[in-house]
Design a protein around this motif. Structure first.
Motif, mmCIF file in Angstrom:
data_model
loop_
_atom_site.group_PDB
_atom_site.id
_atom_site.type_symbol
_atom_site.label_atom_id
_atom_site.label_comp_id
_atom_site.label_asym_id
_atom_site.label_seq_id
_atom_site.Cartn_x
_atom_site.Cartn_y
_atom_site.Cartn_z
ATOM 1 N N ILE A 43 1.275 9.689 8.966
ATOM 2 C CA ILE A 43 2.573 9.232 8.465
ATOM 3 C C ILE A 43 2.506 7.769 8.060
ATOM 4 N N ASN A 44 1.749 6.961 8.801
ATOM 5 C CA ASN A 44 1.622 5.547 8.447
ATOM 6 C C ASN A 44 0.785 5.356 7.192
ATOM 7 N N ILE A 45 -0.233 6.190 7.012
ATOM 8 C CA ILE A 45 -1.031 6.133 5.786
ATOM 9 C C ILE A 45 -0.163 6.511 4.599
ATOM 10 N N LEU A 46 0.643 7.557 4.754
ATOM 11 C CA LEU A 46 1.538 7.980 3.681
ATOM 12 C C LEU A 46 2.551 6.891 3.358
ATOM 13 N N ASN A 47 3.129 6.275 4.388
ATOM 14 C CA ASN A 47 4.091 5.195 4.153
ATOM 15 C C ASN A 47 3.440 4.025 3.426
ATOM 16 N N GLY A 48 2.226 3.691 3.805
ATOM 17 C CA GLY A 48 1.509 2.605 3.131
ATOM 18 C C GLY A 48 1.237 2.934 1.671
ATOM 19 N N THR A 49 0.872 4.171 1.415
ATOM 20 C CA THR A 49 0.618 4.600 0.044
ATOM 21 C C THR A 49 1.889 4.535 -0.780
ATOM 22 N N LEU A 50 2.999 4.982 -0.214
ATOM 23 C CA LEU A 50 4.270 4.930 -0.938
ATOM 24 C C LEU A 50 4.706 3.495 -1.201
ATOM 25 N N GLU A 51 4.461 2.608 -0.258
ATOM 26 C CA GLU A 51 4.774 1.194 -0.477
ATOM 27 C C GLU A 51 3.927 0.623 -1.614
#
Length: 111
Positions: A43-51
């Protein structure tokens, strides 16, 4: 005799200092490990990618174009071919899907 006790005392102090330093470094290592494991959660990797995507609108546009063309090709294949058990029809369906995907991606890229 005095220097022997003095050397033992110095050695004991050095050992104690090193053990304290070892304990401090171990605590720092545990904290860093916790941060690393937290950052590696999906989830943190996905959030970083979206940012990152928010910072580059052209990348977001390209991803949207790619998704649109892939979905268009897949849906068109399902509509035209359906659920076929024939190997020839499956191959023709994949070729049709590729052609439609390519066509949609060219149309979407044009301004």
């Amino acid at each position: 005799m005095k220097s022997y006790k003095n050397q033992n005392t110095l050695l004991d102090e050095a050992i104690a200092r090193l053990e304290v330093e070892k304990a401090m470094k171990f605590d720092e290592l545990k904290i860093q490990m916790h941060h690393t494991l937290t950052s590696m959660k999906p989830i943190n990797i996905l959030n970083g990618t979206l940012e990152d995507l928010k910072q580059f609108p052209e990348v977001k546009s390209n991803i949207l174009q790619i998704i649109t063309s892939l979905i268009g090709g897949y849906v068109s294949k399902k509509i035209v071919i359906g659920k076929s058990t024939s190997t020839v029809k499956k191959i023709m369906g994949y070729l049709f899907q590729y052609a439609v995907t390519h066509f949609i991606s060219k149309k979407v890229q044009q301004p």
